[in-house]
Scaffold this active site. Structure first.
Site, mmCIF file in Angstrom:
data_model
loop_
_atom_site.group_PDB
_atom_site.id
_atom_site.type_symbol
_atom_site.label_atom_id
_atom_site.label_comp_id
_atom_site.label_asym_id
_atom_site.label_seq_id
_atom_site.Cartn_x
_atom_site.Cartn_y
_atom_site.Cartn_z
ATOM 1 N N ASP A 9 0.874 -1.172 0.000
ATOM 2 C CA ASP A 9 0.000 0.000 0.000
ATOM 3 C C ASP A 9 0.907 1.217 0.000
ATOM 4 O O ASP A 9 1.492 1.566 1.026
ATOM 5 C CB ASP A 9 -0.901 -0.019 1.236
ATOM 6 C CG ASP A 9 -1.727 1.254 1.394
ATOM 7 O OD1 ASP A 9 -1.748 2.082 0.455
ATOM 8 O OD2 ASP A 9 -2.353 1.429 2.461
ATOM 9 N N LYS A 70 2.408 11.226 -3.554
ATOM 10 C CA LYS A 70 1.212 10.655 -4.166
ATOM 11 C C LYS A 70 0.286 11.758 -4.679
ATOM 12 O O LYS A 70 -0.548 11.521 -5.551
ATOM 13 C CB LYS A 70 0.488 9.763 -3.149
ATOM 14 C CG LYS A 70 -0.536 8.815 -3.743
ATOM 15 C CD LYS A 70 -0.967 7.826 -2.685
ATOM 16 C CE LYS A 70 -2.045 6.877 -3.170
ATOM 17 N NZ LYS A 70 -2.418 5.898 -2.139
ATOM 18 N N GLU A 174 -7.283 0.497 -4.482
ATOM 19 C CA GLU A 174 -7.246 0.374 -3.031
ATOM 20 C C GLU A 174 -8.548 -0.159 -2.413
ATOM 21 O O GLU A 174 -8.507 -1.073 -1.578
ATOM 22 C CB GLU A 174 -6.853 1.720 -2.416
ATOM 23 C CG GLU A 174 -5.382 2.049 -2.664
ATOM 24 C CD GLU A 174 -5.033 3.492 -2.383
ATOM 25 O OE1 GLU A 174 -5.922 4.258 -1.968
ATOM 26 O OE2 GLU A 174 -3.864 3.869 -2.598
ATOM 27 N N ASP A 197 -12.930 4.457 1.504
ATOM 28 C CA ASP A 197 -11.493 4.420 1.773
ATOM 29 C C ASP A 197 -10.957 5.845 1.794
ATOM 30 O O ASP A 197 -10.814 6.484 0.754
ATOM 31 C CB ASP A 197 -10.797 3.581 0.691
ATOM 32 C CG ASP A 197 -9.281 3.610 0.805
ATOM 33 O OD1 ASP A 197 -8.780 3.992 1.876
ATOM 34 O OD2 ASP A 197 -8.610 3.257 -0.184
#
Length: 507
Positions: A9, A70, A174, A197
């Site tokens: 992850d 990210k 994800e 999420d």
């Protein structure tokens, strides 16, 4: 001995790695004993630091401590979100041919890195963490990305994985990873499941049909620029205001002071999920002044209420795309570190009319947990005696070609929520008389006007026979692989000439 396949992850603020072996997943602790590692890289005159060591020295080396990649990876420099983030970062971000890069200065020398470079350093840390635990080499991995990541962002993540020395078997969404985790661990997690999420920098909503043998994604929506970092920033702005009004000091341009105060604000955000009030204290913040203030949970909720409520909009959109009502959802799962915030859980539960919100798997580990299971599946491992666990994912946005004058009209070739892998062919025609070259600009998005969509690249077929407009025809094929990465080809039907692209960042 065969190399292990790991699940990673790669998060905005923290990353996590796991492996499936001996019939279970093990989330692997790093060399500092933590099962999550800050997605942070720092440079000084002597060495490069990754993870916790990088964060420990951040306040004294702010300009050379890089994080939040990210939020940059696969984006263009002039993106509104990039420009907004740059204002909050103590490190320098420049434009290189329209794409963002970060610069650091050590030993009097300036060095430039792409977001992929920095992400690869974090991934190498995850790789070495797994290798230390397994006492063997690791070269195969499943890496997760937000479901609403664009094609650019997926390509860039793949490249970061390759740079880290990994054979990336799959790029996995994800929330799909979370669905896999719950489907394998929780026998009662069946039916129509909604996964919410919310991590440090991204929000994803996916609706998944879960059975004993299948996880089939029906719809997804999200925001790749919304998460815990925004909540921390709101506390930081509040505290900067207090510093200006109460202490008569403006620290907004003091990088060291901002980094030190930001660290305390992030800590306060985390603690407010478990307590009603927190002290935000920084000794000698600026000019010898000790900063000492209290923030309560109600104040934190007030500062972020509009952002909290905005997280429900992707929920509504995902339900609309799946063509179901909220009453049709059997289970609601929350994952991601930000899902611990009580007010968010309360808002989501209210939206679903009091339905139970499932958070039994550690929210920080659930994504890596599912990725580890899928890595094992991709390696041919039977999961708990299931030889046919099938994962069926979808693309987050429509894909198509710009047509008409100046390519302003968007013609969709593959629609949003199409199953991956997928392929579709659509026919196009010349737009002008005696046209001997035809350009094919590729876009991603839902707007009818290409200017409002994401430009992915362009290619041209030359040698087209001169003819009246509309006479020369072209079959354009869009193919999406198992990672959701796009390949586009066009063929002139009269000559057989072909051209195409596999979308990347080199246009």
């Amino acid at each position: 001995m065969a190399s292990h396949a790991i699940g990673i992850d790669l998060g905005t603020t923290h990353s996590c790695v796991g492996v499936y072996q001996f019939g279970k997943v093990e989330i692997i602790a790093n060399d500092h004993g933590f099962k999550t590692t800050p997605s942070c890289v720092a440079f000084n005159d002597d060495e490069q630091l990754v993870g916790h060591p990088a964060t420990y020295q951040a306040s004294d080396n702010a300009a050379n401590t890089i994080y939040d990649m990210k939020r940059l990876i696969g984006r263009r420099y002039n993106d509104e979100s990039v420009q907004s983030d740059i204002k909050n970062w103590p490190f320098n971000v420049i434009s290189d041919d329209g794409f963002p890069k970060v610069t650091i200065n050590t030993n009097g020398t300036e060095t430039t890195f792409t977001p992929e470079d920095i992400s690869a350093m974090v991934l190498r840390k995850m790789k070495s963490t797994a290798e230390a635990y397994l006492e063997s080499s690791v070269d195969k991995a499943v890496i997760t990305v937000p479901a609403y990541f664009t094609d650019y962002q997926r390509q860039a993540t793949l490249e970061a994985g390759r740079m880290a020395g990994l054979n990336v078997m799959r790029i996995l969404n994800e929330p799909t990873a979370a669905a896999i985790a719950y489907a394998v661990i929780k026998e009662d997690m069946r039916g129509t499941v909604l996964i919410y999420d919310l991590g440090g920098g991204t929000l994803d909503i996916s609706i998944v049909n879960v059975t004993d043998t299948h996880c089939v994604v029906k719809a997804t929506h999200g925001n790749t620029h919304l998460g815990g970092e925004d909540f921390s920033n709101n506390i930081l702005e509040y505290m900067i205001g207090i510093c200006k009004n109460k202490y008569k000091k403006d620290i907004s341009n003091n990088k060291r002071a901002i980094v030190r105060l930001r660290q305390q604000c992030e800590d306060a955000k985390i603690k407010l999920s478990f307590t009603q009030q927190v002290k935000v204290c920084v000794d000698c913040l600026i000019d010898g002044i000790d900063f000492n203030e209290t923030i309560t949970r109600p104040k934190f909720n007030e500062l972020n209420l509009n952002v909290f409520k905005s997280t429900l909009e992707p929920v509504k959109e995902a339900l609309r795309c799946a063509q179901i009502d909220k009453s049709d959802v059997n289970k609601v799962i929350m994952v991601g570190g930000s899902s611990r915030i009580p007010k968010l859980k309360n808002l989501l539960q209210q939206f679903f009319d009091g339905k139970e919100i499932h958070t039994s798997i550690n929210p920080d580990e659930a994504i890596a947990y599912g990725a580890s299971i899928y890595a094992a599946v991709c390696s041919g491992v039977n999961i708990r005696d299931r030889s046919n666990l099938i994962i069926q994912d979808i693309i987050p946005m429509s894909l198509g070609i710009g047509t008409e004058e100046n390519f302003e009209t968007y013609s969709v070739v593959i629609k949003k929520n199409a199953t991956i892998p997928s392929s579709s062919v659509k026919q196009f025609y010349t737009l002008h008389d005696n046209q001997t070259a035809v350009a094919f600009p590729v876009y991603e998005g839902e707007a009818t006007n290409t200017k409002e969509n994401i430009f992915l690249g362009k290619f041209t077929i030359n040698g087209v026979p001169a003819a009246p407009k509309g006479q020369e025809k072209f079959d354009v094929t869009f193919s999406i692989d198992i990672n959701g990465v796009l390949k586009v080809t066009a063929r002139n039907l009269s000559t057989g000439n072909e051209a195409g692209i596999i979308t990347d960042r080199k246009f």
